[in-house]
Design a protein around this motif. Structure first.
Motif: not given
Ligand SMILES: [Zn+2]
Length: 146
Positions: A66, A71, A74, A116, A118
């Protein structure tokens, strides 16, 4: 929130995070296997040396950290307050490169699917995401190589 780490310590930490075979990527790989997908890893013959390649499906799966890949929205992509401009520029270059790699892969007829970091925390969730993004692995194709 202030950055608790010195720029040097931050750099070290981030390069660790960036390395191949990190936790989230391993988790994704084993979930893909569990779902019946077969793939090759880090294929140097393709643009950007994609993390995971399913040639028979003409599909490339990328695992994006990320922070490094910026990202959007995020919390893990939040820039450190120290040397913020430096990091912002670095991340911008990374995302530009991601964009170019993605385009080049598509030109070669590959579908590009991004996961991603996360999103790759819990095995059950990862398997559900795989079904949504990649569908069912009805036909095994390649044997995974390392
Ligand atoms: Zn994220």
């Amino acid at each position: 929130m202030a950055d608790r780490l010195s720029p040097d310590a931050r750099s070290k930490l981030m390069s660790k995070v960036r390395g191949k075979n990190t936790g989230p990527e391993i988790r994704l790989r084993s979930a893909l296997h569990h779902c019946g997908f077969r793939f090759r890893l880090h294929d140097r013959s393709l643009p950007g040396t994609p993390d995971i390649v399913m040639r028979a499906r003409r599909t490339v799966v990328l695992v994006h950290g990320c922070f490094w890949h910026g990202h959007t929205g995020c919390r893990r992509a939040k820039l450190p307050e120290t040397r913020a401009a430096f990091w912002a520029e670095k991340i911008k270059r990374n995302t530009e490169r991601d964009h170019a790699v993605c385009k080049a892969l598509k030109m070669q007829g590959f579908r590009v699917v991004v996961f991603w970091q996360c999103e790759l925390r819990k095995d059950e969730e990862v398997q559900a995401l795989i079904r949504v993004r990649l569908g069912d692995a009805k036909h095994a194709e390649e044997v995974a190589t390392g």
